[in-house]
Design a protein around this motif. Structure first.
Motif, PDB file in Angstrom:
ATOM      1  N   THR A 178       0.843  -1.192   0.000  1.00  0.00           N
ATOM      2  CA  THR A 178       0.000   0.000   0.000  1.00  0.00           C
ATOM      3  C   THR A 178       0.879   1.242   0.000  1.00  0.00           C
ATOM      4  O   THR A 178       1.988   1.240   0.531  1.00  0.00           O
ATOM      5  N   VAL A 179       0.354   2.287  -0.619  1.00  0.00           N
ATOM      6  CA  VAL A 179       1.057   3.574  -0.675  1.00  0.00           C
ATOM      7  C   VAL A 179       0.056   4.659  -0.312  1.00  0.00           C
ATOM      8  O   VAL A 179      -1.019   4.743  -0.909  1.00  0.00           O
ATOM      9  N   ASN A 180       0.403   5.467   0.667  1.00  0.00           N
ATOM     10  CA  ASN A 180      -0.486   6.520   1.131  1.00  0.00           C
ATOM     11  C   ASN A 180       0.304   7.776   1.475  1.00  0.00           C
ATOM     12  O   ASN A 180       1.525   7.727   1.646  1.00  0.00           O
ATOM     13  N   ALA A 181      -0.412   8.882   1.583  1.00  0.00           N
ATOM     14  CA  ALA A 181       0.178  10.142   2.020  1.00  0.00           C
ATOM     15  C   ALA A 181      -0.520  10.598   3.289  1.00  0.00           C
ATOM     16  O   ALA A 181      -1.727  10.367   3.467  1.00  0.00           O
ATOM     17  N   VAL A 182       0.221  11.226   4.167  1.00  0.00           N
ATOM     18  CA  VAL A 182      -0.320  11.809   5.394  1.00  0.00           C
ATOM     19  C   VAL A 182      -0.090  13.308   5.335  1.00  0.00           C
ATOM     20  O   VAL A 182       1.001  13.761   4.985  1.00  0.00           O
ATOM     21  N   LEU A 183      -1.134  14.071   5.670  1.00  0.00           N
ATOM     22  CA  LEU A 183      -1.084  15.529   5.561  1.00  0.00           C
ATOM     23  C   LEU A 183      -1.202  16.158   6.946  1.00  0.00           C
ATOM     24  O   LEU A 183      -2.308  16.391   7.440  1.00  0.00           O
TER      25      LEU A 183
END
Length: 264
Positions: A178-183
């Motif tokens: 999985t690949v995600n971004a956190v803001l």
């Protein structure tokens, strides 16, 4: 929910202080062995001493390398050949004037904030795919959505990270990676925290007062009416790196205190 990452190896870039340091702590507490990274040997060594003192049962290693360069990225890859978890946290920001900036300043920030993560993901993600499990996380910012006029270059790099994150998630779809971004939003991290300390000293007020003034003038849409902590950001990252988060990929997950006025 008990998050268990025992047997997993994690790399957290830009992790000698601030959000990256808190992420390294959180992943180690969940059982992962953690590789920290910073530009200088002294900072890396000091961070390792602190982490090992706080978490004597955890396994840590450190690599001093400037990941804003291809040479530094190659050094990290040579020292740490593979990983199950990659957190691309490295980044910085500078208050500046758009009309006065030189091309080199834009390109230098892009190399640091964006290409460091591109190079790391390019090296480590294929191994994750081959093993059928992996987590890649890009630490972006609410500034990717709310572009700050005093840091347009920074906002651009954080938006670019979202593009890379989503595109890579598409590329490795169905592989167990999985690949995600956190803001994050305004956070009491090393960079912004030091700025608030300096502002407080200059104006003869407390750091809390300086932060409140910042929120009122720069981020009035905050819903929690305070800066987030590095631990609060790290909690989201540790979750998204867990087995329990296997159904989440290609997402941009906000820890912004509600600053972004959007339901999506």
């Amino acid at each position: 929910m008990k998050i268990e990452l025992k047997g997993r190896k994690a790399i957290v870039t830009g992790s000698t202080a601030g959000i990256g340091f808190a992420i390294a702590q959180g992943l180690a507490r969940a059982g992962a062995s953690v590789v920290i990274n910073g530009r200088g040997e002294q900072r890396v060594a000091a961070a390792l001493v602190e982490l090992r003192t706080q978490l004597p049962e955890a396994e840590f290693a450190g690599v001093a390398a400037d990941l804003s360069t291809a040479e530094g990225s190659a050094l990290l890859a040579a020292r740490i050949n593979d990983a199950d978890i990659l957190v691309n946290n490295l980044g910085t920001a500078y208050v500046n004037g758009f009309f006065d900036q030189k091309d080199e300043e834009w390109l230098d920030l892009f190399q640091l904030n964006v290409m460091s993560g591109v190079r790391a993901a390019r090296h480590y993600a294929p191994g994750m795919v081959n093993r059928g499990w992996g987590r890649v996380v890009f630490i972006s910012s609410e500034s990717a959505v709310n572009i700050p006029k005093e840091m347009i270059d920074y906002g651009m790099t954080k938006t670019a990270q979202l593009s890379v994150s989503r595109g890579l998630a598409e590329l490795v779809g169905g592989t167990g990676v999985t690949v995600n971004a956190v803001l994050p939003g305004p956070t009491r991290s090393e960079i912004l925290g030091n700025w608030m300390v300096a502002t407080a000293a200059e104006q003869g007020i407390t750091q809390d007062e300086a932060e409140q003034n910042f929120l009122k003038t720069m981020r009035p849409t905050t819903l929690i009416n305070r800066f987030t902590t590095t631990e609060e950001v790290a909690n989201m990252v540790v979750y998204i790196c867990s087995e329990q988060a296997s159904g989440t990929s290609g997402a941009a997950l906000r820890v912004d205190g509600g600053v972004v006025r959007s339901i999506f």
